[in-house]
Enzyme design. Structure first.
Site, PDB file in Angstrom:
ATOM      1  N   GLU A 124      -3.127  -0.656   2.661  1.00  0.00           N
ATOM      2  CA  GLU A 124      -2.792  -1.184   1.327  1.00  0.00           C
ATOM      3  C   GLU A 124      -3.560  -2.471   1.044  1.00  0.00           C
ATOM      4  O   GLU A 124      -3.228  -3.219   0.124  1.00  0.00           O
ATOM      5  CB  GLU A 124      -1.278  -1.361   1.198  1.00  0.00           C
ATOM      6  CG  GLU A 124      -0.495  -0.068   1.459  1.00  0.00           C
ATOM      7  CD  GLU A 124      -0.097   0.719   0.201  1.00  0.00           C
ATOM      8  OE1 GLU A 124       0.074   0.118  -0.862  1.00  0.00           O
ATOM      9  OE2 GLU A 124       0.051   1.961   0.308  1.00  0.00           O
TER      10      GLU A 124
ATOM     11  N   HIS B  63       5.230  -4.704   0.661  1.00  0.00           N
ATOM     12  CA  HIS B  63       3.990  -5.291   1.190  1.00  0.00           C
ATOM     13  C   HIS B  63       4.354  -6.657   1.773  1.00  0.00           C
ATOM     14  O   HIS B  63       5.263  -7.328   1.280  1.00  0.00           O
ATOM     15  CB  HIS B  63       2.955  -5.519   0.069  1.00  0.00           C
ATOM     16  CG  HIS B  63       2.380  -4.273  -0.508  1.00  0.00           C
ATOM     17  ND1 HIS B  63       2.180  -4.087  -1.856  1.00  0.00           N
ATOM     18  CD2 HIS B  63       1.912  -3.151   0.090  1.00  0.00           C
ATOM     19  CE1 HIS B  63       1.631  -2.902  -2.078  1.00  0.00           C
ATOM     20  NE2 HIS B  63       1.467  -2.310  -0.915  1.00  0.00           N
TER      21      HIS B  63
ATOM     22  N   CYS C 105      -0.100 -10.217  -6.429  1.00  0.00           N
ATOM     23  CA  CYS C 105      -0.506  -8.804  -6.471  1.00  0.00           C
ATOM     24  C   CYS C 105      -1.678  -8.607  -7.411  1.00  0.00           C
ATOM     25  O   CYS C 105      -2.488  -7.705  -7.224  1.00  0.00           O
ATOM     26  CB  CYS C 105       0.625  -7.918  -6.991  1.00  0.00           C
ATOM     27  SG  CYS C 105       2.102  -7.948  -6.010  1.00  0.00           S
TER      28      CYS C 105
HETATM   29  O1  SUG Z   1       2.175  -0.242  -5.304  1.00  0.00           O
HETATM   30  N1  SUG Z   1       3.838  -0.781  -8.347  1.00  0.00           N
HETATM   31  C1  SUG Z   1       2.928  -1.268  -7.325  1.00  0.00           C
HETATM   32  C2  SUG Z   1       3.077  -2.746  -7.144  1.00  0.00           C
HETATM   33  C3  SUG Z   1       2.020  -3.315  -6.225  1.00  0.00           C
HETATM   34  C4  SUG Z   1       2.261  -4.725  -5.878  1.00  0.00           C
HETATM   35  N2  SUG Z   1       1.239  -5.194  -5.038  1.00  0.00           N
HETATM   36  C5  SUG Z   1       1.375  -6.112  -4.052  1.00  0.00           C
HETATM   37  N3  SUG Z   1       2.560  -6.416  -3.577  1.00  0.00           N
HETATM   38  N4  SUG Z   1       0.323  -6.620  -3.569  1.00  0.00           N
HETATM   39  C6  SUG Z   1       3.159  -0.539  -6.001  1.00  0.00           C
HETATM   40  O2  SUG Z   1       4.321  -0.299  -5.656  1.00  0.00           O
HETATM   41  C7  SUG Z   1       4.707   0.908  -9.868  1.00  0.00           C
HETATM   42  C8  SUG Z   1       4.179   1.983 -10.777  1.00  0.00           C
HETATM   43  C9  SUG Z   1       5.252   2.693 -11.534  1.00  0.00           C
HETATM   44  O3  SUG Z   1       6.371   2.849 -11.012  1.00  0.00           O
HETATM   45  O4  SUG Z   1       4.981   3.151 -12.668  1.00  0.00           O
HETATM   46  C10 SUG Z   1       3.694   0.459  -8.834  1.00  0.00           C
HETATM   47  O5  SUG Z   1       2.816   1.204  -8.468  1.00  0.00           O
END
Ligand code: SUG
Length: 421
Positions: free
Chosen positions: A167, A235, A352
């Protein structure tokens, strides 16, 4: 040609929020995504919030870049899952996700001073745990290949193969005396088997370290606290952030908290830990407010500032901690709230939304670098082309597909990046 370390600086590449930004509840283990699934979204406001955050950091004298939204809806993905009338809405929605906005998951970056060949290495994250994210990496790589196409200074790899989930920078921290100095790279992975997926596999982290030519003596591999994953820290950057000598972390971020500090300190003796005790901020409140999903930045004055979501200022516990921290004499001297609520509702805070790259800006393709005039241009394109609102029922409609595609096209034209079409 070797990279001149005196010209190296941290450049934050924020993901521009794409015109298909929506809440489809796609990320198991991400509490914000699950709880906002089905809500209407506001792509124009979301993208403008992102540009305002970038402008704020530029205004602080920091270098800023950006990465572009990926092509959506992804017809190739819809074809490969045999999408038809009976396809469940959540599966269809995967092909519409604007999730590439969270560029902390775009790649892992090892700056030139850390690597065997003296180039900055980037490995796009395979994001294999989730369908909507697993479709990103090849299109992300196409952008990295252009932005960091100067092979005297950069090496862009392919993603590591499945089934090892990777990730990217969200599970990677770097400690150093200054960004241009050699660093110690810390990779945080999760152990599978819990209620929620452990999205970073230890073997993916180890593969990235090998691909980047890191010295094993300057790499540390640490297990994330399974209880943090269970609580919604999908994460590591939801519970810890690092900058130069400083680790800002929740007291329950790692499986063996003291062991983690000891392991980092063995490789990087100057480590300074700013630990937030559970009694001050519970794990649940840390995850709700995203206190740790902050940008910990070194300002041109040398002071460190923490750019946090507005939600932190609204939480009595979190704000009390922040006020006490800056009243003390620790290394973090400022806390700056920013409004990224549209992204937060999908589990993406200020950290993020950015990928940190240490580089000489003159070696990066200037089309991916931001200045005030280009921020004006981005705002104009977004205001004119991004949908104001997307209701869940719109996902899949031909009309919305055309307007989302036209919006991205207008952006590519404005930035002279039609090669990404
Ligand atoms: O991968 N949310 C992302 C958020 C990513 C956050 N990134 C870090 N923490 N670096 C994920 O979970 C939600 C999309 C939706 O539900 O429509 C989403 O993909």
């Amino acid at each position: 040609m070797s990279t001149d370390s005196t010209r190296l600086t941290e450049i934050n590449f924020d993901g521009l929020v794409g015109p298909s930004h929506n809440y489809a509840g796609l990320s198991l283990g991400n509490i914000a995504s699950a709880s906002h699934g089905g809500d209407p979204s506001y792509p124009r406001a979301a993208a403008l919030q992102g540009v305002a955050k970038m402008r704020g950091n530029m205004g602080r004298g920091l270098s800023q870049g950006f990465l572009l939204p990926l092509p959506r809806p992804n017809d190739d993905l819809l074809r490969r899952i045999g999408a038809d009338e009976g396809t469940p809405p959540q599966l269809r929605a995967a092909a519409w996700s604007a999730s590439s906005m969270w560029t902390a998951n775009a790649a892992t970056v090892s700056p030139a001073p850390d690597t065997a060949d003296g180039r900055c290495h980037l490995t796009p994250a395979n994001l294999v745990t989730m369908l909507h994210r697993g479709q990103e990496w090849r299109d992300t790589k196409a952008q990295l290949d252009i932005a960091f196409g100067n092979s005297d200074h950069f090496a862009v790899h392919d993603a590591v193969p499945p089934s090892f989930g990777d990730e990217g920078a969200a599970n990677h921290m770097r400690f150093c005396e200054g960004h241009g100095s050699p660093g110690v790279e810390v990779f945080v992975y999760g152990r599978p088997g819990g209620r929620f997926p452990a999205r970073q596999h230890e073997q993916a982290s180890r593969a990235v370290a090998r691909l980047h030519g890191l010295d094993p003596r300057t790499c540390v591999f640490i297990e994330q606290n399974p209880a943090a994953i269970e609580a919604g820290a999908f994460h590591n950057d939801v519970v810890a952030v690092a900058n130069e000598r400083v680790l800002f972390t929740h007291a329950e971020a790692f499986a063996d908290q003291q062991g983690a500090y000891d392991a980092i300190r063995a490789a990087f003796p100057a480590l300074e830990v700013v630990e937030v005790p559970t009694e001050a901020v519970s794990m649940a409140e840390a995850i709700r407010t995203y206190l740790f999903n902050a940008q910990l930045l070194t300002l041109p004055t040398g002071e460190m500032a923490l750019v946090v979501p507005e939600e932190c200022r609204e939480s009595p516990d979190v704000w009390r901690f922040c006020e006490q921290m800056i009243a003390g004499n620790g290394p973090i001297r400022q806390v700056i709230p920013v409004d990224v609520r549209q992204s937060m509702a999908n589990g993406g805070g200020p950290a993020c939304l950015r990928l940190r790259v240490v580089a000489d800006p003159a070696t990066v393709d200037p089309r991916f670098l931001l200045d005030e005039a280009k921020a004006d241009l981005l705002e104009t394109v977004i205001a004119k082309n991004w949908p104001e609102q997307i209701d869940p029922a719109d996902i899949g409609s031909d009309a919305l597909a055309s307007s989302v595609r036209a919006a991205r096209s207008a952006l590519l034209d404005a930035l002279d990046l039609s090669a990404l079409r």
